[in-house]
Design a protein around this motif. Structure first.
Motif, short mmCIF file in Angstrom:
data_model
loop_
_atom_site.label_atom_id
_atom_site.label_comp_id
_atom_site.label_asym_id
_atom_site.label_seq_id
_atom_site.Cartn_x
_atom_site.Cartn_y
_atom_site.Cartn_z
N GLU A 106 0.88 -1.16 0.09
CA GLU A 106 0.12 0.04 -0.12
C GLU A 106 0.97 1.16 0.18
OE1 GLU A 106 -3.22 -0.71 -1.19
OE2 GLU A 106 -3.02 1.06 -0.49
N TYR A 108 3.93 1.56 -0.91
CA TYR A 108 4.70 1.69 -2.10
C TYR A 108 3.72 2.06 -3.10
CZ TYR A 108 8.89 0.32 -4.37
OH TYR A 108 10.22 0.26 -4.92
N ARG A 109 2.66 1.60 -3.09
CA ARG A 109 1.32 2.29 -4.18
C ARG A 109 1.36 3.58 -4.14
NH1 ARG A 109 -3.10 -2.16 -4.00
NH2 ARG A 109 -2.04 -3.82 -5.49
N ARG A 128 -0.52 1.61 -9.89
CA ARG A 128 -0.68 0.41 -8.91
C ARG A 128 0.18 -0.70 -9.44
NH1 ARG A 128 -6.32 -0.15 -7.89
NH2 ARG A 128 -6.25 1.81 -7.72
N SER A 129 -0.23 -1.00 -10.70
CA SER A 129 0.61 -1.99 -11.53
C SER A 129 2.12 -1.89 -11.33
CB SER A 129 0.27 -2.23 -12.90
OG SER A 129 -1.09 -1.68 -13.29
N ILE A 130 2.44 -0.76 -11.53
CA ILE A 130 3.88 -0.67 -11.34
C ILE A 130 4.57 -0.59 -9.95
CG2 ILE A 130 5.62 1.41 -11.72
CD1 ILE A 130 4.04 2.55 -13.88
N ASP A 132 3.18 -2.55 -8.05
CA ASP A 132 3.37 -4.17 -7.87
C ASP A 132 4.52 -4.81 -8.65
OD1 ASP A 132 -0.56 -4.20 -8.56
OD2 ASP A 132 0.86 -3.69 -6.58
N GLY A 133 4.73 -4.27 -9.63
CA GLY A 133 5.86 -4.96 -10.41
C GLY A 133 7.07 -4.70 -9.42
N ALA A 134 7.34 -3.42 -9.00
CA ALA A 134 8.49 -3.10 -8.21
C ALA A 134 8.42 -4.02 -7.06
CB ALA A 134 8.38 -1.41 -7.98
N MET A 135 7.59 -4.09 -6.36
CA MET A 135 7.25 -4.99 -5.23
C MET A 135 7.93 -6.31 -5.39
SD MET A 135 6.72 -4.00 -2.23
CE MET A 135 6.19 -4.60 -0.73
N MET A 136 7.39 -6.77 -6.46
CA MET A 136 7.74 -8.19 -6.88
C MET A 136 9.25 -8.45 -6.96
SD MET A 136 4.85 -9.53 -9.08
CE MET A 136 2.95 -9.30 -8.73
N GLU A 137 9.57 -7.39 -7.74
CA GLU A 137 11.06 -7.24 -8.08
C GLU A 137 11.84 -7.13 -6.93
OE1 GLU A 137 11.88 -4.66 -11.68
OE2 GLU A 137 13.11 -3.94 -9.89
N ILE B 489 12.93 -1.80 -12.19
CA ILE B 489 11.89 -0.92 -11.88
C ILE B 489 12.18 -0.18 -10.49
CG2 ILE B 489 9.42 -0.22 -11.62
CD1 ILE B 489 8.96 -2.85 -13.05
N ASN B 490 12.75 -0.78 -9.71
CA ASN B 490 12.79 -0.22 -8.37
C ASN B 490 13.85 1.06 -8.36
OD1 ASN B 490 11.44 -1.41 -5.87
ND2 ASN B 490 12.41 -3.10 -6.73
N TYR B 547 8.84 0.18 -17.42
CA TYR B 547 7.87 -0.92 -17.12
C TYR B 547 7.40 -1.78 -18.04
CZ TYR B 547 4.12 -3.33 -14.38
OH TYR B 547 3.17 -4.14 -14.01
N ARG B 631 -2.09 -7.18 -14.85
CA ARG B 631 -1.70 -7.28 -13.47
C ARG B 631 -2.50 -8.08 -12.72
NH1 ARG B 631 2.34 -7.96 -12.57
NH2 ARG B 631 4.23 -6.49 -13.48
N PHE B 635 -2.22 -11.63 -10.81
CA PHE B 635 -2.49 -11.61 -9.18
C PHE B 635 -3.52 -12.99 -9.06
CE2 PHE B 635 -1.13 -7.39 -8.85
CZ PHE B 635 0.14 -7.78 -8.49
N LEU B 645 3.73 -15.08 -4.82
CA LEU B 645 4.68 -14.51 -5.99
C LEU B 645 4.69 -15.60 -7.09
CD1 LEU B 645 7.78 -12.99 -4.17
CD2 LEU B 645 6.01 -11.66 -5.58
N TRP B 776 0.69 -9.21 2.18
CA TRP B 776 0.86 -8.93 0.89
C TRP B 776 0.53 -10.00 -0.26
CZ3 TRP B 776 4.57 -9.16 -3.37
CH2 TRP B 776 4.40 -8.47 -4.39
#
Lengths: 187, 797
Positions: A106, A108-109, A128-130, A132-137, B489-490, B547, B631, B635, B645, B776
């Motif tokens: 949240e 992060y979003r 939001r998707s971004i 999420d992607g970053a979080m997964m990374e 992305i980070n 992205y 996305r 999910f 994940l 999460w």
């Protein structure tokens, strides 16, 4: 200069705490007064969510600014690491709005949405998707392979450090002028 | 073993074959080739050779003159390429020395052969060929692929270093050599001050070609690379100007009384040369960007426009005696931002690869020619001059590096360490530029020209070979910080946040720094420039484009590998799993690839970053929505499988899947994608997440005036499918919602509801997520009501 300042002990104390020189403190104090309209504190004009201070005084102002001082490369390795960690901790707190030690999805979003909020053409969903992607990374960097049942709670400070390992915080998180005589340019 | 040994020999034998041909060509070129035909005639004696009047029709004849020039050019290029191939096939050589060394050696070999067989000097590279044809592609490539942001961040240091460094070097070397020449014992007393200064100016020029070639292998961090590269680019202007001024002085025989006016004129000349070159480059960049705005129907000529305008900028600058290198670099930098957004994807790829090819060819030719030119009778060896030249080059470079950086470090927040400075010192590789300038010296004014040429060649050989070979080990030894090119992305997010933070802090503290300059420039850029120059102004955040780029990469990999795997790799027996899953049949792969190529995102490089002054009220960004949809499905999919994940490796590596497929998918039953039958499958299987594509179909199935974009969800990609525009004509009502009517969102009913519904679903999932606490996990949508329809791609099992 500082000698005739009425609160020179304060200045020295601030110097010790934040690491600025007395000239720089003078300069920032002037700026602070300009911003606050000669009040002792600056009020937070934005009605932000809780967690943001409503007022900051000069000491807080200085403390925050001190995070942006460039790292003195002549210091030994340990202190450099320490400084780096301090800066990253500051950054971590910017993400972690509820200060629970974890950056959750949240939070992060929220950050990503804020970042993209100026651009009217990107909808909330994509931000939001971004995120999420970053979080997964981040999860993959920090935790590696995960079991099917595992969940990733959030980015802790250690994970955060891990992510930032390759990136050079020293060059990014500093403000140049603080090194030299400052030139106030009010606009 | 044996085979491996043979392989490097293969190209070598070809090499010699070609060399023989070349020599044949060269020697016949040197001889009078009018009677070359008789000796090559076959036994058929129909032809009348030479001076006899032709009485019969000649069946076979040889006409070498006609094709001589293209023939030789082609042979040279082929020879160079084969040398390069051979070089890379050998296992040990690339680690040992940079490619340029090998090319010079091959060139020298060829030159030696030619010289040996004919006792005449081999053809020397003409200076005009070098400056007009061989140099521009290399500089263009360097400028086009230069990362602009670090360059402009360090621009102060680069200008300071390049400008002053070149001047200090030139005058220092010239003066020291003059002092050496005064010594009678060396026999150099006829070389006067002006000659020495001239020689100093041409020998101090660091060559971008050689520098790039040498630093290709040694990967240093970006700042360092910027300094070195920037210096190589910029000091061309200075040394050439200096050279021309001094030549002018020599011609005027004014060296006894050089007046201050002349010196001032010289200084003014520098500024004009530099700024003028940049000015013309920028103008041409804008013109070409403007033109590419209109080329959407003839995208085949887009690369042509890019190349022609860059070259034109170079030529125009050279006409006016301005710095052509700076012009072409500025043109490339300006052009890149806007052209990339305007041209089609294929044109973009074409430009990239063609540029690389041209520069590669030029580079090999240059080095080979240098090698060829060394052999011959153009030399005069003078021990003292050569040795002192070499020594002074190194000494003065060291002095200039350390002195200038000592000063500039005071002003930098991130100073260059001594190690960095050593690397910069070591990067002073001279190349063909100096050589050409030496060759251009008019013999009448410079009786000792041959000595200059010899000395130049020695310096070039020394720097290219010795420094080229040892720079890699030196970098490793000194443990210079390397680049870390991680596209994640980070990182992008954090960097972006940091930028804003810094700009904000600077604002608060009332300072004016280059972040704000950059901000202001971006504001200006958006307000005016992009309106004019960009075809359809699609403001995109760099975060989003990165992205999307990553997602597209994975989609392509998905299509190519064709591996079906549900989240298998997060399980312990990942490899096994992947084996077990069903393979795609070739037709499926083909159709997937087909769909992908037609319907891909138009992903651009980072063109603009987030800017809060963005004012464009254009149509909304469809792709963002697609990302959202995808996305959510991901999910949903992963939640169904019970893990949060679906993948466990950082983005960008092969194994990341944005699609997760269910375990037991039967073979794809068919590929006919029609709206009609949507078979239901049991609720436990996953809705396969889709890839949403954007297509720029020129005409498209929707008649829009401009480009249309169709979003084609690819559910169950392994089913293959025809381009979904056949079947997915729905939700035209989306048009108005999405504004502008220029884009149409096509979505099949099953998974994708109207726009607001998506958000709604998004919200729901958020609620769930928060309901589960800080856990999460992906949104879980069991038994999601699909309104009785599924993707047409799902057939019965």
């Amino acid at each position: 200069m500082g000698a005739t300042h009425s609160a020179s002990e304060e200045v020295r104390e601030l110097e010790g705490k934040t690491g600025f020189s007395s000239d720089q403190i003078e300069q920032l104090h002037r700026r602070f007064k300009h911003l606050s309209g000669d009040q002792p504190t600056i009020r937070n004009l934005r009605k932000g969510p809780s967690g943001l201070a409503d007022e900051i005084n000069f000491e807080d102002f200085l403390t925050i600014m001190s995070y942006f001082r460039p790292i003195d490369t002549t210091m030994d390795e340990e202190r450099v690491q320490l400084c780096r960690k301090e800066k990253l901790r500051f950054l971590f707190h910017m993400y972690d709005s509820d200060s629970d030690g974890r950056i959750t999805l949240e939070e992060y979003r929220n950050v990503v949405e804020e970042l993209l909020s100026g651009n009217p053409h990107i909808e909330k969903g994509s931000a939001r998707s971004i995120a999420d992607g970053a979080m997964m990374e981040a999860a993959s960097v920090c935790v590696g392979r995960m079991e099917p049942d595992q969940v990733y709670e959030g980015i802790t400070f250690d994970d955060f450090l891990k992510i930032w390992q390759g990136i050079d915080i020293e060059t990014k998180m500093h403000v140049r002028f603080l090194n030299m005589e400052t030139i106030a340019l009010c606009h | 073993m044996g085979l491996q040994m043979l392989v490097p020999f293969g190209p070598w034998s070809w090499l010699f074959f070609l060399v023989a041909l070349k020599c044949g060509g060269a020697s016949s070129d040197l001889n009078e080739s009018t009677n070359a035909s008789p000796q090559h005639e076959p036994d058929v004696r129909f032809a009348a050779a030479g001076s006899e009047p032709a009485e019969t029709v000649s069946v076979f004849a040889l006409d070498y003159d006609y094709v001589q020039i293209p023939y030789e050019v082609t042979l040279w290029i082929l020879l160079a390429s084969l040398a390069k191939i051979g070089f890379h096939l050998s296992h040990r050589l690339p680690g040992l020395m940079p490619e340029s060394c090998l090319l010079i050696l091959v060139g020298a070999l060829v030159g030696a052969i030619i010289f040996g067989t004919d006792h005449k000097s081999p053809p020397v590279m003409d200076s005009s060929i070098y400056f007009l044809y061989l140099l521009p592609p290399i500089v263009l490539e360097g400028g086009y692929f230069m990362p602009t942001r670090p360059f402009f961040e360090n621009i102060g240091s680069i200008l300071w270093w390049a400008g002053l460094g070149a001047l200090i070097n030139a005058f220092g070397i010239g003066l020291s050599l003059y002092l050496v020449c005064q010594v009678q014992a060396f026999g150099l007393s006829d070389v006067n001050l002006l000659h020495n200064l001239l020689f100093g100016s041409l020998i101090s020029a660091v060559d971008p070609v050689a520098v790039l070639a040498v630093f290709e292998e040694a990967r240093v961090n970006q700042q360092l690379y910027m300094m070195i590269f920037g210096e190589a680019l910029l000091n061309d202007g200075i040394s050439v100007v200096l050279y021309n001024i001094l030549i002018a002085f020599t011609k005027m025989h004014k060296f006894e009384d050089i007046e201050p006016v002349d010196i001032l004129a010289g200084c003014a000349r520098f500024i004009i040369v530099g700024c003028g070159g940049v000015f013309f480059g920028v103008i041409f960049g804008f013109i070409s960007a403007f033109i590419t705005r209109f080329t959407q129907n003839i995208s085949a000529i887009e690369p042509l426009i890019v190349f022609m305008f860059s070259y034109l900028s170079y030529l125009v600058a050279e006409t006016l005696y301005l710095s052509g290198i700076l012009a072409i670099t500025a043109c490339a930098v300006t052009m890149k931002k806007y052209v990339e957004e305007n041209v089609s994807q294929t044109s973009y790829t074409t430009i990239k690869y063609f540029m690389k090819m041209l520069s590669s060819v030029s580079e090999t030719l240059i080095f080979m020619f240098m090698g060829v030119s060394t052999v011959g009778k153009n030399h005069e060896w003078n021990w003292a001059f050569v040795c002192f030249t070499l020594a002074f080059c190194q000494i003065w470079r060291a002095i200039s590096v350390f002195a200038l950086f000592y000063i500039s470090n005071q002003f930098r927040t991130f100073p260059f360490s001594i190690k960095d400075q050593c690397i910069i010192f070591y990067s002073g590789v001279r190349g063909a530029g100096s050589f050409s300038l030496a060759f251009l010296l008019p013999l009448s004014l410079f009786p000792r020209k041959k000595m200059f040429v010899t000395a130049t060649l020695v310096v070039i050989y020394f720097t290219v070979f010795i420094q080229g070979i040892t720079i890699g080990p030196l970098v490793r030894y000194l443990d210079v910080r390397k680049t870390n090119k991680k596209e994640s992305i980070n990182e992008e997010l954090h960097t972006r946040l940091m930028d804003h933070l810094k700009a904000g802090i600077e604002d608060v503290c009332g300072q004016w720094s280059h972040y704000q300059v950059r901000d202001k420039f971006k504001k200006f850029d958006h307000k005016y420039l992009r309106k004019i120059l960009i075809r359809e102004n699609l403001p995109k955040s760099s975060i989003v484009s990165l992205y999307k780029k990553l997602e597209m990469k994975q989609a392509i990999e998905m299509a190519e590998t064709g591996i079906l795997s549900s989240t298998a790799f997060s399980m312990p027996h990942q490899a096994q799993r992947i084996q077990e899953t069903k393979r795609l049949s070739p037709e499926d792969v083909e159709s997937m690839r087909d769909i992908l190529t037609h319907n891909m995102y138009q992903v651009r490089q980072r063109t603009l970053s987030y800017n809060k002054y963005n004012l464009k009220p254009q149509t909304s960004e469809k792709q963002a929505k697609e990302i959202l949809i995808r996305r959510q499905n991901t999910f949903r999919e992963s939640a169904r499988k019970g893990h949060s994940l679906p993948w466990g490796k950082p983005a960008g590596t092969r194994n990341i899947r944005y699609l997760s497929f269910p375990y037991s998918r039967p073979q794809p039953a068919g590929r006919d994608v029609r709206v009609a039958e949507f078979t239901d499958h049991d609720g436990s299987d996953a809705e396969v997440p889709t890839i949403m594509f954007n297509t720029h179909s020129p005409t498209g199935s929707l008649q829009e005036g401009q480009r249309t974009q169709e979003i084609i969800p690819m559910k169950n990609l392994h089913r293959g499918g025809k381009p979904a525009h056949l079947g997915y004509q729905r939700n035209r009502a989306q048009e108005e919602q999405l504004g502008g009517g220029r884009r149409v969102v096509l979505r099949p009913k099953p998974l994708f509801h109207a726009v607001d519904e998506d958000f709604e679903s998004g919200e729901e999932s958020e609620e769930e997520a928060s309901a589960i606490g800080s856990r999460w996990s992906a949104e879980h949508r069991p038994g999601r009501d699909l309104q009785g329809s599924h993707s047409p791609l799902l057939q019965s099992k």
